[in-house]
Design a protein around this motif. Structure first.
Motif, PDB file in Angstrom:
ATOM      1  N   VAL A  55     -21.386  -0.461 -12.395  1.00  0.00           N
ATOM      2  CA  VAL A  55     -22.297   0.418 -11.671  1.00  0.00           C
ATOM      3  C   VAL A  55     -21.978   0.315 -10.187  1.00  0.00           C
ATOM      4  CG1 VAL A  55     -24.702   0.889 -11.072  1.00  0.00           C
ATOM      5  CG2 VAL A  55     -24.112   0.188 -13.401  1.00  0.00           C
ATOM      6  N   THR A  56     -21.744   1.452  -9.550  1.00  0.00           N
ATOM      7  CA  THR A  56     -21.539   1.497  -8.101  1.00  0.00           C
ATOM      8  C   THR A  56     -22.639   2.357  -7.498  1.00  0.00           C
ATOM      9  OG1 THR A  56     -20.063   3.392  -8.272  1.00  0.00           O
ATOM     10  CG2 THR A  56     -19.044   1.221  -8.281  1.00  0.00           C
ATOM     11  N   THR A  57     -23.197   1.898  -6.391  1.00  0.00           N
ATOM     12  CA  THR A  57     -24.303   2.619  -5.767  1.00  0.00           C
ATOM     13  C   THR A  57     -24.467   2.122  -4.330  1.00  0.00           C
ATOM     14  OG1 THR A  57     -26.605   3.303  -6.062  1.00  0.00           O
ATOM     15  CG2 THR A  57     -26.077   1.010  -6.625  1.00  0.00           C
ATOM     16  N   THR A  58     -25.631   2.348  -3.758  1.00  0.00           N
ATOM     17  CA  THR A  58     -25.959   1.831  -2.431  1.00  0.00           C
ATOM     18  C   THR A  58     -27.320   1.152  -2.471  1.00  0.00           C
ATOM     19  OG1 THR A  58     -26.951   3.939  -1.764  1.00  0.00           O
ATOM     20  CG2 THR A  58     -24.639   3.593  -1.180  1.00  0.00           C
ATOM     21  N   VAL A  59     -27.539   0.271  -1.493  1.00  0.00           N
ATOM     22  CA  VAL A  59     -28.811  -0.427  -1.331  1.00  0.00           C
ATOM     23  C   VAL A  59     -29.223  -0.266   0.128  1.00  0.00           C
ATOM     24  CG1 VAL A  59     -29.883  -2.719  -1.329  1.00  0.00           C
ATOM     25  CG2 VAL A  59     -28.339  -2.082  -3.169  1.00  0.00           C
ATOM     26  N   ASP A  76     -18.824  -5.644 -15.653  1.00  0.00           N
ATOM     27  CA  ASP A  76     -19.463  -4.575 -16.407  1.00  0.00           C
ATOM     28  C   ASP A  76     -20.753  -5.055 -17.073  1.00  0.00           C
ATOM     29  OD1 ASP A  76     -17.834  -6.159 -18.017  1.00  0.00           O
ATOM     30  OD2 ASP A  76     -17.212  -4.531 -19.309  1.00  0.00           O
ATOM     31  N   ILE A  77     -21.641  -4.091 -17.287  1.00  0.00           N
ATOM     32  CA  ILE A  77     -22.939  -4.348 -17.927  1.00  0.00           C
ATOM     33  C   ILE A  77     -23.055  -3.448 -19.155  1.00  0.00           C
ATOM     34  CG2 ILE A  77     -24.067  -5.024 -15.763  1.00  0.00           C
ATOM     35  CD1 ILE A  77     -25.429  -2.152 -15.922  1.00  0.00           C
ATOM     36  N   PRO A  78     -23.955  -3.759 -20.081  1.00  0.00           N
ATOM     37  CA  PRO A  78     -24.156  -2.855 -21.210  1.00  0.00           C
ATOM     38  C   PRO A  78     -24.569  -1.466 -20.714  1.00  0.00           C
ATOM     39  CG  PRO A  78     -25.203  -4.963 -21.629  1.00  0.00           C
ATOM     40  CD  PRO A  78     -24.758  -4.980 -20.181  1.00  0.00           C
ATOM     41  N   LYS A  79     -23.967  -0.449 -21.283  1.00  0.00           N
ATOM     42  CA  LYS A  79     -24.216   0.935 -20.869  1.00  0.00           C
ATOM     43  C   LYS A  79     -25.705   1.275 -20.898  1.00  0.00           C
ATOM     44  CE  LYS A  79     -22.730   5.629 -21.956  1.00  0.00           C
ATOM     45  NZ  LYS A  79     -21.911   6.440 -22.874  1.00  0.00           N
ATOM     46  N   GLY A  80     -26.424   0.762 -21.861  1.00  0.00           N
ATOM     47  CA  GLY A  80     -27.850   1.040 -21.995  1.00  0.00           C
ATOM     48  C   GLY A  80     -28.711   0.443 -20.892  1.00  0.00           C
ATOM     49  N   MET A  81     -28.146  -0.407 -20.050  1.00  0.00           N
ATOM     50  CA  MET A  81     -28.928  -1.038 -18.977  1.00  0.00           C
ATOM     51  C   MET A  81     -28.667  -0.419 -17.603  1.00  0.00           C
ATOM     52  SD  MET A  81     -29.215  -5.010 -20.008  1.00  0.00           S
ATOM     53  CE  MET A  81     -30.644  -5.165 -18.942  1.00  0.00           C
ATOM     54  N   ILE A  82     -27.889   0.644 -17.536  1.00  0.00           N
ATOM     55  CA  ILE A  82     -27.560   1.262 -16.246  1.00  0.00           C
ATOM     56  C   ILE A  82     -28.822   1.646 -15.483  1.00  0.00           C
ATOM     57  CG2 ILE A  82     -26.544   3.295 -15.137  1.00  0.00           C
ATOM     58  CD1 ILE A  82     -24.314   3.151 -17.268  1.00  0.00           C
ATOM     59  N   PHE A  83     -29.763   2.326 -16.122  1.00  0.00           N
ATOM     60  CA  PHE A  83     -30.958   2.771 -15.409  1.00  0.00           C
ATOM     61  C   PHE A  83     -31.853   1.599 -15.014  1.00  0.00           C
ATOM     62  CE2 PHE A  83     -29.732   6.766 -17.515  1.00  0.00           C
ATOM     63  CZ  PHE A  83     -29.600   7.544 -16.370  1.00  0.00           C
ATOM     64  N   ASP A  84     -31.859   0.520 -15.791  1.00  0.00           N
ATOM     65  CA  ASP A  84     -32.607  -0.683 -15.402  1.00  0.00           C
ATOM     66  C   ASP A  84     -32.040  -1.248 -14.097  1.00  0.00           C
ATOM     67  OD1 ASP A  84     -34.144  -0.494 -17.734  1.00  0.00           O
ATOM     68  OD2 ASP A  84     -32.760  -1.772 -18.856  1.00  0.00           O
ATOM     69  N   VAL A  85     -30.721  -1.281 -13.996  1.00  0.00           N
ATOM     70  CA  VAL A  85     -30.072  -1.791 -12.779  1.00  0.00           C
ATOM     71  C   VAL A  85     -30.379  -0.883 -11.592  1.00  0.00           C
ATOM     72  CG1 VAL A  85     -27.826  -2.176 -11.681  1.00  0.00           C
ATOM     73  CG2 VAL A  85     -28.266  -3.059 -13.985  1.00  0.00           C
ATOM     74  N   ILE A  86     -30.224   0.416 -11.770  1.00  0.00           N
ATOM     75  CA  ILE A  86     -30.491   1.366 -10.682  1.00  0.00           C
ATOM     76  C   ILE A  86     -31.942   1.257 -10.219  1.00  0.00           C
ATOM     77  CG2 ILE A  86     -30.652   3.828 -10.102  1.00  0.00           C
ATOM     78  CD1 ILE A  86     -27.777   2.723 -10.206  1.00  0.00           C
ATOM     79  N   ASN A  87     -32.867   1.168 -11.148  1.00  0.00           N
ATOM     80  CA  ASN A  87     -34.280   1.046 -10.777  1.00  0.00           C
ATOM     81  C   ASN A  87     -34.560  -0.246 -10.023  1.00  0.00           C
ATOM     82  OD1 ASN A  87     -35.071   3.545 -11.769  1.00  0.00           O
ATOM     83  ND2 ASN A  87     -35.425   2.745 -13.820  1.00  0.00           N
ATOM     84  N   ALA A  88     -33.915  -1.339 -10.399  1.00  0.00           N
ATOM     85  CA  ALA A  88     -34.087  -2.602  -9.684  1.00  0.00           C
ATOM     86  C   ALA A  88     -33.556  -2.491  -8.256  1.00  0.00           C
ATOM     87  CB  ALA A  88     -33.386  -3.726 -10.431  1.00  0.00           C
ATOM     88  N   LEU A  89     -32.459  -1.772  -8.083  1.00  0.00           N
ATOM     89  CA  LEU A  89     -31.855  -1.643  -6.755  1.00  0.00           C
ATOM     90  C   LEU A  89     -32.671  -0.731  -5.833  1.00  0.00           C
ATOM     91  CD1 LEU A  89     -28.086  -1.460  -7.722  1.00  0.00           C
ATOM     92  CD2 LEU A  89     -29.372  -3.413  -6.831  1.00  0.00           C
ATOM     93  N   LYS A  90     -33.436   0.191  -6.397  1.00  0.00           N
ATOM     94  CA  LYS A  90     -34.289   1.073  -5.594  1.00  0.00           C
ATOM     95  C   LYS A  90     -35.348   0.277  -4.850  1.00  0.00           C
ATOM     96  CE  LYS A  90     -34.164   5.241  -8.443  1.00  0.00           C
ATOM     97  NZ  LYS A  90     -34.990   6.105  -9.305  1.00  0.00           N
ATOM     98  N   GLU A  91     -35.693  -0.881  -5.389  1.00  0.00           N
ATOM     99  CA  GLU A  91     -36.805  -1.662  -4.859  1.00  0.00           C
ATOM    100  C   GLU A  91     -36.421  -2.646  -3.760  1.00  0.00           C
ATOM    101  OE1 GLU A  91     -39.870  -0.892  -5.894  1.00  0.00           O
ATOM    102  OE2 GLU A  91     -38.881   0.620  -7.152  1.00  0.00           O
ATOM    103  N   ILE A  92     -35.134  -2.776  -3.433  1.00  0.00           N
ATOM    104  CA  ILE A  92     -34.761  -3.826  -2.478  1.00  0.00           C
ATOM    105  C   ILE A  92     -34.203  -3.266  -1.172  1.00  0.00           C
ATOM    106  CG2 ILE A  92     -34.228  -5.386  -4.382  1.00  0.00           C
ATOM    107  CD1 ILE A  92     -31.277  -5.184  -3.159  1.00  0.00           C
ATOM    108  N   THR A  93     -34.339  -4.083  -0.143  1.00  0.00           N
ATOM    109  CA  THR A  93     -33.702  -3.854   1.147  1.00  0.00           C
ATOM    110  C   THR A  93     -33.067  -5.174   1.547  1.00  0.00           C
ATOM    111  OG1 THR A  93     -35.366  -2.208   1.782  1.00  0.00           O
ATOM    112  CG2 THR A  93     -34.069  -3.194   3.563  1.00  0.00           C
TER     113      THR A  93
END
Length: 121
Positions: A55-59, A76-93
């Motif tokens: 998963v590549t994104t920004t924080v 790599d992470i399980p494909k089914g956990m992509i949205f869990d990871v993205i949602n966790a990253l939305k919450e941090i600074t």
């Protein structure tokens, strides 16, 4: 009674992008065809049984000229956990300064995988 099922994939193991067909019976792989190298077969087997992704994104970042820092999962992470990871990253600074390779989050979303910075901020 079980049926054979074909799964068609485009390999991402190398730049060739082979068209691979995986023949399955129930959840068992019967054959893998179309790959031109061993990486293709390994990719196809993993993709139909336990798909994973990087998963590549920004924080968000504070204390820097840039409002965000680019980052990715360290592995790599399980494909089914992509949205869990993205949602966790939305919450941090995170706070600057940040260097490439710095761990921004350990064990993101319970995956056992860290998030690392991919740029200096």
């Amino acid at each position: 009674m079980s049926e054979n099922k074909n799964v068609n994939l485009t390999c991402i193991g190398c730049p060739l992008g082979c068209s691979i067909t995986v023949c399955m019976q129930d959840k068992e792989i019967i054959s893998v065809t179309g790959n031109t190298c061993p990486r293709g077969e390994a990719y196809a087997r993993k993709e139909v049984t336990a798909p994973t992704r990087i998963v590549t994104t920004t924080v968000r970042v504070s204390g820097a000229a840039s409002p965000v820092v680019s980052c990715k999962t360290k592995s790599d992470i399980p494909k089914g956990m992509i949205f869990d990871v993205i949602n966790a990253l939305k919450e941090i600074t995170v706070t600057a300064p940040i260097k490439i390779g710095d761990i921004l989050i350990k064990d993101v979303a319970g995956t056992g995988v860290d998030i690392v910075a991919t740029q200096n901020v």
